[in-house]
Design a protein around this motif. Structure first.
Motif, PDB file in Angstrom:
ATOM      1  N   LEU A  19      13.907  16.104  61.789  1.00 25.53           N
ATOM      2  CA  LEU A  19      14.469  17.465  60.939  1.00 25.53           C
ATOM      3  C   LEU A  19      15.013  18.290  62.093  1.00 25.53           C
ATOM      4  O   LEU A  19      16.274  19.135  61.673  1.00 25.53           O
ATOM      5  N   LYS A  20      14.641  18.262  63.319  1.00 22.10           N
ATOM      6  CA  LYS A  20      14.983  19.214  64.326  1.00 22.10           C
ATOM      7  C   LYS A  20      16.600  18.486  64.626  1.00 22.10           C
ATOM      8  O   LYS A  20      17.525  19.563  64.839  1.00 22.10           O
ATOM      9  N   ARG A  21      16.820  17.444  64.583  1.00 27.34           N
ATOM     10  CA  ARG A  21      18.369  16.847  64.997  1.00 27.34           C
ATOM     11  C   ARG A  21      19.197  17.310  63.818  1.00 27.34           C
ATOM     12  O   ARG A  21      20.338  17.664  64.099  1.00 27.34           O
ATOM     13  N   ILE A  22      18.673  17.410  62.542  1.00 27.06           N
ATOM     14  CA  ILE A  22      19.377  17.671  61.418  1.00 27.06           C
ATOM     15  C   ILE A  22      19.731  19.298  61.350  1.00 27.06           C
ATOM     16  O   ILE A  22      20.786  19.781  61.415  1.00 27.06           O
ATOM     17  N   THR A  23      18.818  19.827  62.020  1.00 31.36           N
ATOM     18  CA  THR A  23      18.956  21.542  62.184  1.00 31.36           C
ATOM     19  C   THR A  23      20.031  21.923  63.433  1.00 31.36           C
ATOM     20  O   THR A  23      20.840  22.694  63.043  1.00 31.36           O
ATOM     21  N   GLN A  24      19.896  21.016  64.079  1.00 29.67           N
ATOM     22  CA  GLN A  24      20.806  21.010  65.437  1.00 29.67           C
ATOM     23  C   GLN A  24      22.253  21.117  65.051  1.00 29.67           C
ATOM     24  O   GLN A  24      23.003  21.875  65.276  1.00 29.67           O
ATOM     25  N   VAL A  25      22.397  19.913  64.085  1.00 21.46           N
ATOM     26  CA  VAL A  25      23.884  19.851  63.494  1.00 21.46           C
ATOM     27  C   VAL A  25      24.429  20.961  62.827  1.00 21.46           C
ATOM     28  O   VAL A  25      25.473  21.166  62.850  1.00 21.46           O
ATOM     29  N   PHE A  26      23.552  21.354  61.981  1.00 15.41           N
ATOM     30  CA  PHE A  26      23.962  22.341  61.154  1.00 15.41           C
ATOM     31  C   PHE A  26      24.222  23.620  61.720  1.00 15.41           C
ATOM     32  O   PHE A  26      25.160  24.328  61.453  1.00 15.41           O
ATOM     33  N   ASP A  27      23.195  23.937  62.915  1.00 13.78           N
ATOM     34  CA  ASP A  27      23.656  25.233  63.658  1.00 13.78           C
ATOM     35  C   ASP A  27      24.797  24.768  64.384  1.00 13.78           C
ATOM     36  O   ASP A  27      25.394  25.999  64.575  1.00 13.78           O
ATOM     37  N   GLU A  28      25.194  23.771  64.823  1.00 15.36           N
ATOM     38  CA  GLU A  28      26.636  23.583  65.359  1.00 15.36           C
ATOM     39  C   GLU A  28      27.926  23.862  64.519  1.00 15.36           C
ATOM     40  O   GLU A  28      28.851  24.320  65.085  1.00 15.36           O
ATOM     41  N   ALA A  64      27.872  20.512  53.239  1.00 16.50           N
ATOM     42  CA  ALA A  64      27.868  19.057  52.353  1.00 16.50           C
ATOM     43  C   ALA A  64      28.335  17.730  53.548  1.00 16.50           C
ATOM     44  O   ALA A  64      27.563  17.107  53.833  1.00 16.50           O
ATOM     45  N   GLN A  65      29.530  18.367  54.048  1.00 17.74           N
ATOM     46  CA  GLN A  65      29.992  17.273  55.164  1.00 17.74           C
ATOM     47  C   GLN A  65      28.867  17.139  56.477  1.00 17.74           C
ATOM     48  O   GLN A  65      28.863  16.276  56.995  1.00 17.74           O
ATOM     49  N   THR A  66      28.529  18.333  56.634  1.00 13.14           N
ATOM     50  CA  THR A  66      27.504  18.198  57.672  1.00 13.14           C
ATOM     51  C   THR A  66      26.251  17.800  57.602  1.00 13.14           C
ATOM     52  O   THR A  66      25.698  16.932  58.241  1.00 13.14           O
ATOM     53  N   LEU A  67      25.697  17.755  56.418  1.00 15.62           N
ATOM     54  CA  LEU A  67      24.432  17.048  55.963  1.00 15.62           C
ATOM     55  C   LEU A  67      24.807  15.592  55.993  1.00 15.62           C
ATOM     56  O   LEU A  67      23.963  14.760  56.435  1.00 15.62           O
ATOM     57  N   ALA A  68      25.891  15.212  55.580  1.00 14.01           N
ATOM     58  CA  ALA A  68      26.339  13.654  55.645  1.00 14.01           C
ATOM     59  C   ALA A  68      26.173  13.189  56.833  1.00 14.01           C
ATOM     60  O   ALA A  68      25.887  12.007  57.268  1.00 14.01           O
ATOM     61  N   ALA A  69      27.047  13.926  57.963  1.00 14.27           N
ATOM     62  CA  ALA A  69      27.059  13.371  59.279  1.00 14.27           C
ATOM     63  C   ALA A  69      25.876  13.433  59.950  1.00 14.27           C
ATOM     64  O   ALA A  69      25.652  12.542  60.877  1.00 14.27           O
ATOM     65  N   ALA A  70      25.024  14.380  59.494  1.00 17.70           N
ATOM     66  CA  ALA A  70      23.787  14.479  60.189  1.00 17.70           C
ATOM     67  C   ALA A  70      22.925  13.464  59.817  1.00 17.70           C
ATOM     68  O   ALA A  70      21.951  12.809  60.851  1.00 17.70           O
ATOM     69  N   VAL A  71      22.969  12.680  58.834  1.00 18.70           N
ATOM     70  CA  VAL A  71      22.003  11.527  58.351  1.00 18.70           C
ATOM     71  C   VAL A  71      23.095  10.127  58.371  1.00 18.70           C
ATOM     72  O   VAL A  71      22.333   9.082  58.119  1.00 18.70           O
TER      73      VAL A  71
END
Length: 331
Positions: A19-28, A64-71
């Motif tokens: 979950l921390k990795r998902i959060t990092q992608v979002f913050d970027e 939405a694009q960021t969430l898809a990229a994060a996973v």
């Protein structure tokens, strides 16, 4: 033994790291919008779909694009218009003159994350086709069923400021969305950061070098299933849902003047499932009443059908939700 002992400390640590990795992608890629990130992540973990409402330009597509990229999932965006047909979403059969046979072309709904942009601009027939795919997790083309990818999540958006040429989603169909998130404007400081990132080119389409895998998403969902929900918390959820129906242990006075139809049992399931998802994000193997309260607006704002008086007086659904939660004592 309590059920929450099934979740080991190592599993919770692994979930926290993912979950921390998902959060990092979002913050970027997304400035601010912590509530949106929490909503999308919780919905993904709970295995539901989300309805996003905001004026244009508040990072719905980017999120939405960021969430898809994060996973590491496949992402598709469908722009809804009045002439969009169900086959444009689901897929169709195409006749091949060379072979003399029909071949099946799957539609854009066959992806892990699907952004259905401005769903209220598509016709009722097209909306129904999409909602059927969301519920059944499959599509039917030429009499053959095709399973949708797993995980599968729909992010539908609607613009609240324009009503001309739109087809409002009926309440019964909105109930199929696990949650409805209303996105607000960023703060001036956040807006300044957006301009800085645009000027530096940082706001381009997200490219994630090490996304978590779809297998990791399955692991997180299985972990959510294991989160312990005590009977007292379940009773708390049931009391809340019943209070929206003008009953419950402590009915809210005059609520019937503002609420025509309360939440369905699906609303109670949504509160519990999102509570479990929040518990995992907090590193816990059990749900506490604060988890239920934290998701109250997202779960109930689109499930309370307001009366004409409430609409005329512009009584916001969040005010009614607060009145219900204030009336029900937490365990």
């Amino acid at each position: 033994m309590p059920e929450h002992n099934e979740i080991s400390a190592s599993d919770l640590d692994r979930a926290t790291a993912l979950l921390k990795r998902i959060t990092q992608v979002f913050d970027e890629k997304v400035v601010g919008q912590e509530a949106l990130r929490t909503a999308l992540t919780s919905c993904l973990l709970a295995g539901g779909h989300v309805l996003l409402e905001s004026v244009p330009g508040l990072a719905k597509t980017t999120a939405a694009q960021t969430l898809a990229a994060a996973v590491g999932g496949e992402f598709r965006r469908i722009q809804c218009t009045p002439d969009l047909m169900p086959n444009d979403i689901v897929g169709t059969q195409i006749f091949n003159y060379a072979s003399g046979e029909f071949s099946t072309q799957l539609g854009p709904v066959h992806a892990n994350l699907v952004l259905l942009d401005e769903i209220n601009r598509s016709s009722a027939k097209t909306q129904s086709a999409m909602l059927e795919a969301m519920q059944e997790k499959q599509t039917s083309i030429g009499g053959v069923n095709y399973r949708l990818p797993d995980p599968f999540m729909v992010l539908a958006t609607q613009n609240p400021i324009e009503e001309e040429g739109t087809y409002v989603l009926p309440e019964a169909q909105m109930d199929r969305f696990l949650m409805k998130e209303v996105i607000t404007y960023p703060t001036p400081d956040q807006e300044l950061e957006i301009l800085r990132r645009v000027a530096s080119g940082q706001m381009e389409r997200p490219v994630v070098t090490e996304p978590i895998s779809l297998g990791d998403v399955h692991f997180l969902r299985e972990l959510v299933d294991k989160v312990y929900v005590d009977d007292s918390v379940k009773r708390y959820v049931v009391d809340i849902i019943n209070t929206t129906r003008m009953s419950g242990p402590r009915p809210v006075r005059d609520l019937g003047r503002h609420v025509r139809v309360g939440a369905s049992p699906r609303g109670g399931i949504a509160l519990m499932r999102l509570g479990q998802a929040l518990a995992v994000q907090s590193g816990r193997g059990f749900v506490i009443p604060e988890d239920i309260r934290a998701m109250r607006y997202a779960v109930l704002r689109h499930r309370l059908v307001r009366t004409f008086d409430a609409l005329a007086d512009n009584v916001p659904p969040e005010q009614l939700v607060d009145a219900v939660f204030d009336a029900v004592p937490a365990p």
